[in-house]
Design an enzyme around this catalytic site. Structure first.
Site, PDB file in Angstrom:
ATOM      1  N   GLY A  28      19.246  63.565  25.920  1.00 14.90           N
ATOM      2  CA  GLY A  28      20.438  62.776  25.606  1.00 14.90           C
ATOM      3  C   GLY A  28      21.766  63.416  25.979  1.00 14.90           C
ATOM      4  N   ASN A  75      23.481  62.610  28.573  1.00 13.85           N
ATOM      5  CA  ASN A  75      24.329  61.476  28.976  1.00 13.85           C
ATOM      6  C   ASN A  75      24.847  60.730  27.750  1.00 13.85           C
ATOM      7  OD1 ASN A  75      24.634  60.992  31.979  1.00 13.85           O
ATOM      8  ND2 ASN A  75      22.447  61.473  31.832  1.00 13.85           N
ATOM      9  N   LEU A 111      12.859  56.012  29.661  1.00 15.65           N
ATOM     10  CA  LEU A 111      11.751  55.979  30.621  1.00 15.65           C
ATOM     11  C   LEU A 111      10.876  54.725  30.551  1.00 15.65           C
ATOM     12  CD1 LEU A 111      10.771  59.757  30.589  1.00 15.65           C
ATOM     13  CD2 LEU A 111      12.264  58.522  32.175  1.00 15.65           C
ATOM     14  N   ASN A 154      22.130  51.381  34.118  1.00 15.91           N
ATOM     15  CA  ASN A 154      21.251  52.551  34.103  1.00 15.91           C
ATOM     16  C   ASN A 154      21.903  53.672  34.918  1.00 15.91           C
ATOM     17  OD1 ASN A 154      18.717  54.072  33.858  1.00 15.91           O
ATOM     18  ND2 ASN A 154      18.431  53.613  36.032  1.00 15.91           N
ATOM     19  N   HIS A 193      20.940  56.889  37.272  1.00 13.48           N
ATOM     20  CA  HIS A 193      19.808  57.463  38.005  1.00 13.48           C
ATOM     21  C   HIS A 193      20.299  58.707  38.766  1.00 13.48           C
ATOM     22  CE1 HIS A 193      15.948  57.560  39.993  1.00 13.48           C
ATOM     23  NE2 HIS A 193      16.605  57.831  41.114  1.00 13.48           N
ATOM     24  N   ASP A 221      15.235  50.388  39.602  1.00 13.44           N
ATOM     25  CA  ASP A 221      16.386  50.992  40.295  1.00 13.44           C
ATOM     26  C   ASP A 221      16.904  50.129  41.449  1.00 13.44           C
ATOM     27  OD1 ASP A 221      16.019  53.216  38.594  1.00 13.44           O
ATOM     28  OD2 ASP A 221      14.709  54.204  40.030  1.00 13.44           O
ATOM     29  N   GLU A 268      26.853  62.970  36.541  1.00 13.58           N
ATOM     30  CA  GLU A 268      26.385  61.851  35.704  1.00 13.58           C
ATOM     31  C   GLU A 268      27.297  61.692  34.491  1.00 13.58           C
ATOM     32  OE1 GLU A 268      22.158  61.647  34.752  1.00 13.58           O
ATOM     33  OE2 GLU A 268      21.692  62.890  36.473  1.00 13.58           O
TER      34      GLU A 268
HETATM   35  C1  GAR Z   1      19.234  62.118  33.630  1.00  9.08           C
HETATM   36  O1  GAR Z   1      19.325  62.993  34.733  1.00  9.08           O
HETATM   37  C2  GAR Z   1      19.046  60.690  34.115  1.00  9.08           C
HETATM   38  O2  GAR Z   1      19.778  60.401  35.275  1.00  9.08           O
HETATM   39  C3  GAR Z   1      17.582  60.684  34.378  1.00  9.08           C
HETATM   40  O3  GAR Z   1      17.010  61.371  33.297  1.00  9.08           O
HETATM   41  C4  GAR Z   1      17.932  62.357  32.862  1.00  9.08           C
HETATM   42  C5  GAR Z   1      18.129  62.204  31.378  1.00  9.08           C
HETATM   43  O4  GAR Z   1      18.904  63.255  30.880  1.00  9.08           O
HETATM   44  N1  GAR Z   1      17.077  59.355  34.509  1.00  9.08           N
HETATM   45  C6  GAR Z   1      16.090  59.047  35.347  1.00  9.08           C
HETATM   46  O5  GAR Z   1      15.542  59.853  36.053  1.00  9.08           O
HETATM   47  C7  GAR Z   1      15.722  57.569  35.336  1.00  9.08           C
HETATM   48  N2  GAR Z   1      15.018  57.222  36.528  1.00  9.08           N
HETATM   49  P1  GAR Z   1      19.596  63.177  29.461  1.00  9.08           P
HETATM   50  O6  GAR Z   1      18.505  62.758  28.463  1.00  9.08           O
HETATM   51  O7  GAR Z   1      20.046  64.580  29.224  1.00  9.08           O
HETATM   52  O8  GAR Z   1      20.711  62.188  29.524  1.00  9.08           O
END
Ligand code: GAR
Length: 204
Positions: free
Chosen positions: A12, A14, A88, A105, A107, A148, A177
């Site tokens: 988490g 993001n 996910l 979303n 990515h 995506d 991000e």
């Molecule tokens: C992030 O890098 C996000 O972009 C990726 O998972 C990570 C989650 O990090 N998402 C994907 O790969 C989706 N296809 P976080 O839990 O620290 O935010």
């Protein structure tokens, strides 16, 4: 106030970037709820530490019904925007129809490269390094029926160095991000986004 639901599966960071930008006043929004498809996600703890309501669903219990369950919650709470941030599970059904162009979303690559089925987390960065790209980055996009494939709102690029391992590239991309996601939420919450088929236009 503009209400956001954040969907997570893991650490988490993001989610944290959105929490920070709400607290700093950059985002004039409320994180109405955090929903996780894993009871172990550290993001749940981040929500609770910040007094944000958080719910964890077990994938086993809900399976195919997860999207319907999420729809019930976001409708009951009048959520304006759903943000999937490292979530996910695949969203489907009525949720996608009722929240068309209101689910985004993040990515960790420059879509359409290194995205789609199986492309999440470190897999994405390994694939980018193996392919030998010199530039990678992140993409914030609307969520549609595909994986995506929805219209792109914001992309930010980073350099890929020949010495990079996936974890190093991941760290560099994550920094972007944490800028891109709040930026996209801000534009949408301020009504500055128009979607014209695949093209997303930002109004001045
Ligand atoms: C992030 O890098 C996000 O972009 C990726 O998972 C990570 C989650 O990090 N998402 C994907 O790969 C989706 N296809 P976080 O839990 O620290 O935010």
């Amino acid at each position: 106030m503009f209400k956001v639901a954040v969907l997570i599966s893991g650490g988490g960071t993001n989610l944290q970037s959105v929490i920070d930008k709400v607290q700093s006043g950059y985002l004039n929004c409320k994180i109405e709820i955090v929903i996780s498809d894993s009871e172990k996600a550290y993001g749940i703890e981040r929500a609770r530490q910040n007094k944000i309501d958080a719910l964890a669903f077990s994938k086993k219990q809900y399976g195919d019904k997860l999207s319907d369950e999420i729809l019930k919650i976001v409708e009951a709470r009048d959520v304006d925007l759903i943000v999937t941030a490292g979530f996910l599970s695949i969203l489907k059904g009525d949720l996608l129809k009722k929240y068309k162009n209101r689910i985004i979303n993040i990515h960790p690559s420059l879509i359409p490269a290194f995205c789609g089925k199986g492309m999440y987390g470190l897999n994405v960065h390994r694939a980018a390094i193996e392919y030998g790209v010199k530039v990678s980055g992140c993409t914030v996009h609307f969520v549609d029926e595909g994986t995506d494939t929805g219209p792109i709102i914001i992309q930010k690029a980073v350099q890929v160095f020949s010495t990079d391992v996936a974890e190093e590239l991941q760290k560099r991309v994550l920094e972007q991000e944490h800028v891109a996601l709040p930026e996209a939420i801000k534009l949408i919450s301020e009504g500055k986004i128009i979607v014209d088929l695949r093209r997303v236009i930002v109004k001045n």
